[in-house]
Scaffold this motif. Structure first.
Motif, PDB file in Angstrom:
ATOM      1  N   LEU A  38       0.833  -1.198   0.000  1.00 54.56           N
ATOM      2  CA  LEU A  38       0.000   0.000   0.000  1.00 54.56           C
ATOM      3  C   LEU A  38       0.869   1.249   0.000  1.00 54.56           C
ATOM      4  N   ALA A  39       1.930   1.251   0.794  1.00 54.42           N
ATOM      5  CA  ALA A  39       2.848   2.392   0.820  1.00 54.42           C
ATOM      6  C   ALA A  39       3.442   2.639  -0.555  1.00 54.42           C
ATOM      7  N   ARG A  40       3.835   1.563  -1.250  1.00 59.28           N
ATOM      8  CA  ARG A  40       4.378   1.725  -2.606  1.00 59.28           C
ATOM      9  C   ARG A  40       3.351   2.345  -3.536  1.00 59.28           C
ATOM     10  N   GLN A  41       2.116   1.854  -3.472  1.00 55.62           N
ATOM     11  CA  GLN A  41       1.070   2.383  -4.334  1.00 55.62           C
ATOM     12  C   GLN A  41       0.804   3.864  -4.043  1.00 55.62           C
ATOM     13  N   MET A  42       0.804   4.226  -2.776  1.00 58.35           N
ATOM     14  CA  MET A  42       0.573   5.623  -2.403  1.00 58.35           C
ATOM     15  C   MET A  42       1.674   6.525  -2.959  1.00 58.35           C
ATOM     16  N   ILE A  43       2.916   6.097  -2.808  1.00 57.69           N
ATOM     17  CA  ILE A  43       4.037   6.902  -3.307  1.00 57.69           C
ATOM     18  C   ILE A  43       3.976   7.013  -4.823  1.00 57.69           C
ATOM     19  N   SER A  92       1.407   6.968  -6.661  1.00 64.60           N
ATOM     20  CA  SER A  92       0.279   7.806  -7.078  1.00 64.60           C
ATOM     21  C   SER A  92       0.464   9.274  -6.703  1.00 64.60           C
ATOM     22  N   GLY A  93       1.601   9.617  -6.090  1.00 57.37           N
ATOM     23  CA  GLY A  93       1.898  11.010  -5.804  1.00 57.37           C
ATOM     24  C   GLY A  93       1.624  11.462  -4.394  1.00 57.37           C
ATOM     25  N   ALA A  94       1.422  10.538  -3.466  1.00 57.02           N
ATOM     26  CA  ALA A  94       1.060  10.914  -2.098  1.00 57.02           C
ATOM     27  C   ALA A  94       2.137  11.731  -1.398  1.00 57.02           C
ATOM     28  N   VAL A  95       3.403  11.573  -1.811  1.00 59.71           N
ATOM     29  CA  VAL A  95       4.480  12.371  -1.195  1.00 59.71           C
ATOM     30  C   VAL A  95       5.078  13.365  -2.184  1.00 59.71           C
ATOM     31  N   GLY A  96       4.588  13.379  -3.412  1.00 61.76           N
ATOM     32  CA  GLY A  96       5.165  14.259  -4.426  1.00 61.76           C
ATOM     33  C   GLY A  96       6.514  13.745  -4.891  1.00 61.76           C
ATOM     34  N   THR A  97       7.441  14.656  -5.142  1.00 63.45           N
ATOM     35  CA  THR A  97       8.796  14.289  -5.551  1.00 63.45           C
ATOM     36  C   THR A  97       9.572  13.768  -4.354  1.00 63.45           C
ATOM     37  N   VAL A  98      10.076  12.542  -4.465  1.00 67.70           N
ATOM     38  CA  VAL A  98      10.818  11.945  -3.360  1.00 67.70           C
ATOM     39  C   VAL A  98      12.171  12.637  -3.219  1.00 67.70           C
ATOM     40  N   ARG A  99      12.447  13.117  -2.024  1.00 68.53           N
ATOM     41  CA  ARG A  99      13.702  13.814  -1.749  1.00 68.53           C
ATOM     42  C   ARG A  99      14.625  13.022  -0.836  1.00 68.53           C
ATOM     43  N   LEU A 156       9.658   0.747  -2.754  1.00 68.30           N
ATOM     44  CA  LEU A 156       8.674   1.762  -2.383  1.00 68.30           C
ATOM     45  C   LEU A 156       8.812   3.016  -3.226  1.00 68.30           C
ATOM     46  N   THR A 157      10.043   3.409  -3.541  1.00 67.12           N
ATOM     47  CA  THR A 157      10.272   4.673  -4.245  1.00 67.12           C
ATOM     48  C   THR A 157      10.288   4.536  -5.758  1.00 67.12           C
ATOM     49  N   GLY A 158      10.526   3.319  -6.258  1.00 71.20           N
ATOM     50  CA  GLY A 158      10.695   3.155  -7.691  1.00 71.20           C
ATOM     51  C   GLY A 158      12.032   3.674  -8.185  1.00 71.20           C
TER      52      GLY A 158
END
Length: 391
Positions: free
Chosen positions: A143-148, A150-157, A203-205
């Protein structure tokens, strides 16, 4: 779809029990073909026969080659120490068997490369291979992977990943094969750090493409005679002692190919932490956190919410809409450690039936092995940054 899928499992330790549970349960909860646990192979004939009966295997044997070349075997499941993975997996693939191999894929980069190349050759003939990074199959982690995604955190930093255990904190805990580099390849770094690396990337791709790290062995000698059971058994402090040849702790920073930076820790000396895998992903629009010690939930922070409504939200991943959950219990009824192995078995059988490459592949396992190797090389010579890319 009704023909049984027949399994030969090589090995019978801790992971043998976990994988047996997965194979036994998966066809009873998911719409996949029947799974036949045909044969389990172990070196100690008496022990192997006893465990085969206990875990539900139809036969017990001591000859891995004979088991994996049987005409009635479809999948070979390898749960042995890392020093045997390369030889066993390549032999099984060349025998035309689909392969599931426990992580880390191998003990060295060269072995992992050879395994990935063998899997690539086998795939041309419809023979599939998968590495067992089981935590990908925890519903909350997926679920965390899917959320990330789909843009739940925006650009991963930023990514923070750690896997902390304490079963070696007692200096008189006995020697096991996991403390012998010849058998295990590395210590905390490969045994549990590999999970943190794979899950952070999943999780981040994004993939880690450069690292700078350090490793440490806190206890260099341990008693040889164990008088306990499980990973943290006890031993007589006056017993002869053997040399520990792997790390107890590893830490490194990593650059991801998508621009994120990460910090990673793996320890088997983190007093009070029994099996603490935690991945935190921070972006410009929020954050997502998965913690194996709260394995049925995801923590989500929405930075776009009004300031007076901001704060981490705990999402309980037990709804039928959540990954894997529709096959299990009513909402609110949680799952446990063993369910990841059930989901792993289900996913691999589905891949075999549909002739679809399962994930994570041996190529994915090879990439994680390059990260592990780069951390060790960085720690050995004090390099600021070591690339994980192929030479």
């Amino acid at each position: 779809m009704d023909a049984p899928v027949r399994i030969a499992m090589i090995g019978n330790g801790f992971m043998g029990a976990a994988h047996s549970q997965g194979w036994r349960v998966a066809p009873r909860f998911f719409p996949i073909p029947p799974v036949e646990m045909a044969v389990m192979v172990g070196r100690d004939a008496e022990k192997n026969a006893r465990l085969a009966r206990k875990w539900g295997w139809a036969e017990a044997g001591v000859d891995a080659e004979a088991a994996m070349t049987r005409d009635d075997i479809d999948i070979v499941d390898i749960v042995t120490p890392g020093d045997t993975h390369c030889e066993l997996a390549i032999a099984a693939l060349e025998a035309g068997k689909h392969v599931l191999c426990e992580k880390p894929l191998a003990n060295t980069v060269d072995e992992a490369r050879r395994m990935a190349e063998a899997a690539e050759r086998a795939a041309r003939h419809g023979v599939l291979a998968m590495v067992g990074f089981t935590y990908r199959r925890v519903p909350a982690a997926e679920l965390a992977r899917q959320m990330i995604a789909s843009g739940a955190v925006g650009t991963v930093r930023q990514v923070r990943a750690q896997y902390m255990q304490d079963w070696l904190a007692d200096p008189d805990s006995p020697m096991t094969w996991r403390l012998d580099k010849a058998k295990a390849g590395s210590g905390a770094l490969g045994d549990i750090g590999a999970h943190a690396i794979d899950l952070a990337q999943h999780l981040t791709g994004q993939r880690v493409d450069a690292v700078s790290g350090t490793v440490q062995t806190f206890v260099s000698e341990r008693p040889l005679m164990a008088a306990g059971r499980g990973l943290g058994g006890t031993a007589d402090a006056d017993a002869p002692r053997g040399q520990v040849t792997v790390d107890d702790y590893a830490a490194f920073v990593g650059r991801f190919d998508g621009g994120a930076l990460g910090s990673f820790e793996a320890s088997r000396f983190a007093t009070g932490r029994k099996n603490a895998l935690r991945v935190e992903v921070y972006g410009d629009r929020g954050a997502v956190v998965f913690d194996l010690e709260d394995m049925n939930a995801v923590q989500w922070y929405d930075a776009t919410a009004p300031s007076d409504r901001q704060g981490f939200t705990r999402i309980l991943a037990t709804e039928p809409e959540h990954p894997y959950l529709s096959a299990w219990w009513p909402a609110g009824h949680t799952l446990g450690y063993e369910h990841g192995f059930v989901h792993q078995a289900k996913d691999l059988v589905e891949a075999v039936v549909s002739a679809t490459q399962p994930s994570p592949s041996f190529a994915d396992g090879y990439q994680v092995q390059r990260v592990l190797d780069a951390v060790e090389r960085s720690a050995a010579d004090g390099s600021a940054w070591v690339s994980t890319r192929e030479a």
